[in-house]
Scaffold this motif. Structure first.
Motif, PDB file in Angstrom:
ATOM      1  N   THR A   1      40.578  32.367  35.862  1.00 53.66           N
ATOM      2  CA  THR A   1      40.359  33.584  35.096  1.00 53.66           C
ATOM      3  C   THR A   1      40.872  34.755  35.902  1.00 53.66           C
ATOM      4  O   THR A   1      41.056  34.658  37.099  1.00 53.66           O
ATOM      5  CB  THR A   1      38.861  33.813  34.862  1.00 53.66           C
ATOM      6  N   ASN A   2      41.119  35.832  35.215  1.00 47.87           N
ATOM      7  CA  ASN A   2      41.578  36.997  35.956  1.00 47.87           C
ATOM      8  C   ASN A   2      40.649  38.167  35.700  1.00 47.87           C
ATOM      9  O   ASN A   2      41.054  39.303  35.688  1.00 47.87           O
ATOM     10  CB  ASN A   2      43.002  37.339  35.562  1.00 47.87           C
ATOM     11  N   ALA A   3      39.390  37.864  35.471  1.00 49.84           N
ATOM     12  CA  ALA A   3      38.440  38.922  35.154  1.00 49.84           C
ATOM     13  C   ALA A   3      38.333  39.896  36.311  1.00 49.84           C
ATOM     14  O   ALA A   3      38.359  39.509  37.466  1.00 49.84           O
ATOM     15  CB  ALA A   3      37.076  38.326  34.865  1.00 49.84           C
ATOM     16  N   PHE A   4      38.259  41.145  35.979  1.00 46.74           N
ATOM     17  CA  PHE A   4      38.045  42.166  36.999  1.00 46.74           C
ATOM     18  C   PHE A   4      37.215  43.270  36.378  1.00 46.74           C
ATOM     19  O   PHE A   4      37.683  44.018  35.526  1.00 46.74           O
ATOM     20  CB  PHE A   4      39.389  42.714  37.493  1.00 46.74           C
ATOM     21  N   ILE A   5      35.959  43.318  36.741  1.00 46.85           N
ATOM     22  CA  ILE A   5      35.053  44.362  36.256  1.00 46.85           C
ATOM     23  C   ILE A   5      34.353  44.899  37.490  1.00 46.85           C
ATOM     24  O   ILE A   5      33.670  44.168  38.180  1.00 46.85           O
ATOM     25  CB  ILE A   5      34.006  43.802  35.278  1.00 46.85           C
ATOM     26  N   LEU A   6      34.574  46.159  37.783  1.00 40.23           N
ATOM     27  CA  LEU A   6      33.988  46.713  39.008  1.00 40.23           C
ATOM     28  C   LEU A   6      33.500  48.126  38.773  1.00 40.23           C
ATOM     29  O   LEU A   6      34.229  48.971  38.267  1.00 40.23           O
ATOM     30  CB  LEU A   6      35.039  46.712  40.127  1.00 40.23           C
ATOM     31  N   GLU A   7      32.257  48.354  39.155  1.00 40.17           N
ATOM     32  CA  GLU A   7      31.692  49.675  38.987  1.00 40.17           C
ATOM     33  C   GLU A   7      32.200  50.604  40.078  1.00 40.17           C
ATOM     34  O   GLU A   7      32.409  50.172  41.206  1.00 40.17           O
ATOM     35  CB  GLU A   7      30.170  49.552  39.079  1.00 40.17           C
ATOM     36  N   PHE A   8      32.408  51.863  39.738  1.00 40.16           N
ATOM     37  CA  PHE A   8      32.828  52.856  40.736  1.00 40.16           C
ATOM     38  C   PHE A   8      31.588  53.487  41.357  1.00 40.16           C
ATOM     39  O   PHE A   8      30.801  54.100  40.651  1.00 40.16           O
ATOM     40  CB  PHE A   8      33.656  53.951  40.057  1.00 40.16           C
TER      41      PHE A   8
ATOM     42  N   TYR B   1      50.054  37.635  32.593  1.00 31.18           N
ATOM     43  CA  TYR B   1      48.782  38.085  32.038  1.00 31.18           C
ATOM     44  C   TYR B   1      48.302  37.125  30.951  1.00 31.18           C
ATOM     45  O   TYR B   1      49.066  36.309  30.448  1.00 31.18           O
ATOM     46  CB  TYR B   1      48.891  39.522  31.548  1.00 31.18           C
TER      47      TYR B   1
ATOM     48  N   GLU C   1      44.335  46.035  42.261  1.00 28.40           N
ATOM     49  CA  GLU C   1      44.163  44.901  41.359  1.00 28.40           C
ATOM     50  C   GLU C   1      45.490  44.454  40.731  1.00 28.40           C
ATOM     51  O   GLU C   1      45.833  43.282  40.733  1.00 28.40           O
ATOM     52  CB  GLU C   1      43.128  45.244  40.280  1.00 28.40           C
ATOM     53  N   ASP C   2      46.253  45.428  40.233  1.00 25.72           N
ATOM     54  CA  ASP C   2      47.560  45.144  39.638  1.00 25.72           C
ATOM     55  C   ASP C   2      48.439  44.290  40.536  1.00 25.72           C
ATOM     56  O   ASP C   2      48.970  43.269  40.126  1.00 25.72           O
ATOM     57  CB  ASP C   2      48.319  46.468  39.470  1.00 25.72           C
TER      58      ASP C   2
ATOM     59  N   GLU D   1      34.618  36.513  41.494  1.00 23.87           N
ATOM     60  CA  GLU D   1      34.041  35.563  40.540  1.00 23.87           C
ATOM     61  C   GLU D   1      34.829  34.257  40.472  1.00 23.87           C
ATOM     62  O   GLU D   1      34.257  33.196  40.462  1.00 23.87           O
ATOM     63  CB  GLU D   1      33.960  36.179  39.137  1.00 23.87           C
TER      64      GLU D   1
ATOM     65  N   TYR E   1      46.874  40.930  41.884  1.00 30.59           N
ATOM     66  CA  TYR E   1      46.833  39.893  40.870  1.00 30.59           C
ATOM     67  C   TYR E   1      48.133  39.107  40.867  1.00 30.59           C
ATOM     68  O   TYR E   1      48.140  37.895  40.707  1.00 30.59           O
ATOM     69  CB  TYR E   1      46.576  40.503  39.489  1.00 30.59           C
TER      70      TYR E   1
ATOM     71  N   PHE F   1      40.521  49.180  42.648  1.00 33.53           N
ATOM     72  CA  PHE F   1      41.126  49.574  41.365  1.00 33.53           C
ATOM     73  C   PHE F   1      42.635  49.700  41.518  1.00 33.53           C
ATOM     74  O   PHE F   1      43.409  49.197  40.693  1.00 33.53           O
ATOM     75  CB  PHE F   1      40.505  50.900  40.914  1.00 33.53           C
TER      76      PHE F   1
END
Lengths: 77, 706
Positions: B471-478, B697, B370-371, B404, B374, B367
């Motif tokens: 793509t720049n998808a970033f979905i991550l569960e904590f 972005y 990522e910024d 991904e 990227y 988390f």
């Protein structure tokens, strides 16, 4: 449902109700799989450059980027 | 023999349960996506044998990500017993997968993990009712789990999974009427309603497999376009689940899974980075300087007394031929024996890495990073691969599958060899120890930093040129923070020790013997003892190549040979140096070898400058052969080749600049410094410009309209 807006414009620590996820690709699917339907969502934190959000949804936490979050349409809960 | 497939969301404990059943030691961790591939092993219990299959975690049964494809293929083509592992803490989301398994016509057994945890927190579900509503069997993770599991497997044919009421709300019959019997018959292990749902969800793989005629396709499109079925079906499923959860909840406390007050500090904008640096410094300090070095010394003396000295004494006592004694003292004990003394340091490093992994901190790092990542063309999830690379790059490369975006994945895999792996510890300890003494820990930290920076710059250049991220998808569960289990940590240490010892006593031993033979025999196969003036095979080969290394100050045939052998395994760099320098018997490895490296009489010797260059070059020059093999498998031949070429070139370039600036005359010093400054500026300016022009972005959601 006139006051629909995308979640990246939402405020921190405020509950919103998810109405819809826009688009038609695998990211939409992933969000739906994770439960971005019929529920409330809350932004807890943003990262240093404000591009990544930490949200609370369906009882768990998710780190998600602004671009993905902008596709989640919400209204005030 | 019955197959039992473990299926569930990521990080619910599938592999932990798999290890428990099959007594294996597969890699586990408290983050999402540790398991990336299917694994299977036998499970024996009370005279019966089952084949347990562990799958990567998935949220859903569409075939979009690699993991989902692996899972769905396993389910489409086989009729096996499914153990659906759920995390009771997030039951709703876990049931989303269960519901899809039922849609498919499967009868999974629900395994509710962490049910004690939620009870302690104050949430109680009525499992009997849940079992009735879903018409599935449920087991809990308690002491009787093995016996219960066998019972449930035997009784599972009495259950069939409930009929989904929401099927009526979907045009399932309409879709099935369009298909021919033969087409439906292709999927013999799943319900036909499932195929219809997948078509409504526009699942490309299923549709491709059906081989629809043009007319069929037209008819399908008409049905599908009536509604946003992807959204609608997800809604129907979650509504159904919400209803079930309300019915089975006896007591509930609304706690957020993975939410902790401490994250206010750990993820704080100002504290997050200092906390990470303190943590990393602590790890390096304990590994390389205090505890690690002390234990390493202890083990070294122990090996010397118990193994090294007695063997040589024995061989002298029985009057073994001189070359045999030399092979043992110089080839085997010097080349391989000394490496054992690095076990403590490697253990400590892996101990900390596994603590990081088990605690739940790694996902927080993703988390935080990522910024920044990227901007370098990487993903926050690259942090998993990067951190694991500090242990062993070979296994770390596999974790890049979690990313991904294909190009981001390739970039992450390509830069993982720049992260200094544990096999390079002996190089730093021996060479650095000899030249920099107590200050060596700072040199080592500097090397790790160089590796990280070079890796990020390479990733940045790659993403501006041949590997643009789509793509720049970033979905991550904590994940929640968990106190690492003592047994688990011990297992990790045991596993790493074991594989290190096996590696040293097989591959490295054979290389040592080969190197010793090449070093002590000429091309006409006459034995050359160390003091003879003849030309050994190794010297002839090494001298031929060493010309290339003259501009970076490493034009010593011994060093060149060590580096070449190092590609086989990085541990062998110092092992080879020990053999070439013909150390006196006895294993006090790093001290003796280190001493010989400062002494000009030995074949391999360094000045402080060339020692530093040697360390930097070893850090960067090429991945080891097993990493190259894994890279080839993961990212293909082309990118592996590119990765190797870039790596060698960068290592050479950096060392060239350092060496030439240090030893060249004033003119060349100025010219090279200027060239480097201009080069760095060009890189910065071009990446800045590209950033501005290309808008870093996603343009779709940008308000600036640039």
């Amino acid at each position: 449902m006139d006051n629909l807006f995308s979640l990246d414009k939402g405020q921190k620590n405020k509950s919103y109700k998810i109405i819809k996820v826009t688009g038609d690709d695998k990211i939409k699917r992933r969000l739906l799989d994770l439960g971005f339907v019929n529920c409330n969502i809350k932004i807890l934190k943003t990262s240093a450059l404000r591009q990544v959000f930490l949200v609370e949804i369906r009882g768990f936490l998710l780190a998600i980027k602004r671009t993905e979050l902008s596709r989640v349409l919400v209204c005030n809960a | 023999m019955r197959d039992i497939v473990l299926i569930g969301n990521p990080n619910v404990g599938k592999t932990t349960f798999y290890n428990f059943l099959t007594k294996s030691f597969e890699h586990t961790g408290n983050w999402h996506g540790v398991t990336v591939d299917k694994k299977q092993k036998k499970f024996n219990f009370e005279g019966k044998t089952f084949n347990i299959i562990d799958m990567p975690g998935v949220y859903s049964l569409s075939s979009f990500s690699f993991e989902e494809q692996v899972t769905i293929n396993e389910l489409l083509n086989k009729d096996s017993t499914i153990l659906n592992i759920c995390d009771a803490n997030v039951l709703r989301r876990n049931l989303y997968l269960t519901v899809q398994l039922i849609e498919m016509g499967k009868t999974p057994i629900l395994f509710l993990n962490f049910d004690k945890e939620i009870k302690n927190k104050g949430t109680i579900y009525d499992y009997d009712k849940l079992s009735k509503l879903l018409n599935l069997q449920i087991i809990l993770n308690n002491k009787l789990v093995k016996t219960n599991l066998i019972d449930k497997i035997n009784q599972n044919n009495k259950f069939s999974g409930t009929n989904m009421a929401y099927f009526d709300k979907l045009p399932i019959c309409e879709i099935l009427n369009i298909l021919t019997k033969k087409q439906i018959g292709k999927f013999s292990f799943v319900k036909k309603e499932f195929i219809a749902i997948k078509i409504l969800e526009n699942d490309e793989n299923i549709i491709k497999e059906l081989k629809l005629s043009e007319q069929q396709e037209k008819k399908m499109k008409l049905v599908i376009s009536r509604k946003d079925y992807v959204q609608y079906i997800a809604e129907l499923r979650y509504n159904y689940i919400d209803e079930i959860i309300t019915q089975v909840t006896i007591k509930s406390k609304s706690l957020i899974y993975g939410k902790y007050k401490i994250d206010n500090i750990i993820l704080n904008k100002f504290f997050a980075i200092p906390i990470l640096f303190i943590l990393l410094f602590l790890i390096f300090f304990l590994t390389f300087s205090s505890l690690g070095a002390y234990l390493s010394d202890l083990l070294k003396n122990l090996i010397d007394v118990i193994i090294g000295v007695p063997i040589i004494k024995f061989l002298t006592y029985i009057n073994a031929p001189i070359w045999i004694i030399d092979l043992f003292s110089n080839g085997i004990i010097a080349g391989v024996g000394g490496l054992f003394s690095f076990i403590p340091q490697i253990v400590i490093l892996f101990l900390f890495l596994s603590l990081l992994e088990e605690s739940g901190y790694m996902s927080r790092l993703a988390f935080l990073f990522e910024d920044v990542f990227y901007k370098f063309g990487l993903s926050g999830k690259s942090i998993f691969t990067i951190l694991m690379s500090f242990g062993c790059t070979t296994s770390a490369v596999l974790t890049s599958r979690n990313i991904e975006d294909k190009n981001t994945k390739i970039k992450t895999a390509m830069i993982s060899p720049y992260m200094s792996c544990s096999a390079k510890i002996p190089i730093y300890a021996v060479i650095g120890g000899a030249f920099f003494g107590k200050g060596n820990i700072f040199v080592i930290i500097l090397l790790y930093v160089i590796g990280i920076i070079v890796g990020l710059v390479v990733a940045n250049i790659l993403s501006k040129t041949i590997l643009k991220s789509d793509t720049n998808a970033f979905i991550l569960e904590f994940p929640p923070y968990r106190i690492p289990k003592f047994k688990q940590i011990l297992l990790v240490i045991y596993q790493n020790c074991k594989s290190f010892v096996i590696k040293v006593s097989t591959i490295l031993l054979s290389f040592s013997i080969i190197v010793w033979v090449l070093q002590n025999f000429s091309f006409s196969f006459t034995y050359l003892p160390n003091d003879s003036s003849g030309e050994s095979m190794l010297k002839t080969i090494g001298e031929a190549i060493s010309v290339i290394f003259r501009p970076i100050g490493l034009d010593n045939w011994g060093i060149v040979v060590s580096l070449i052998v190092g590609v086989m395994a990085k541990e062998m760099v110092v092992g080879t140096m020990a053999i070439i320098n013909g150390l006196p018997s006895g294993v006090n490895f790093d001290k003796t070898l280190g001493l010989s490296l400062i002494t000009s009489g030995y074949i391999i010797n360094f000045s402080p400058l060339t020692a530093l260059i040697m360390m930097i070059f070893s850090l960067l020059y090429l991945p080891c052969i097993s990493t190259i093999a894994v890279l080839k498998k993961e990212i293909g031949f082309k990118y592996t080749l590119i990765a190797c070429v870039i790596q060698f070139f960068i290592a050479y370039f950096i060392c060239f600049v350092i060496y030439q600036i240090a030893v060249g005359n004033i003119v060349s010093k100025i010219i090279i410094s200027l060239l480097v400054i201009v080069g760095v500026l060009i890189i910065f300016i071009t990446s800045y410009k590209l950033n501005k022009k290309g808008c870093i972005y996603d343009c779709k959601n940008c308000k600036k309209h640039c």
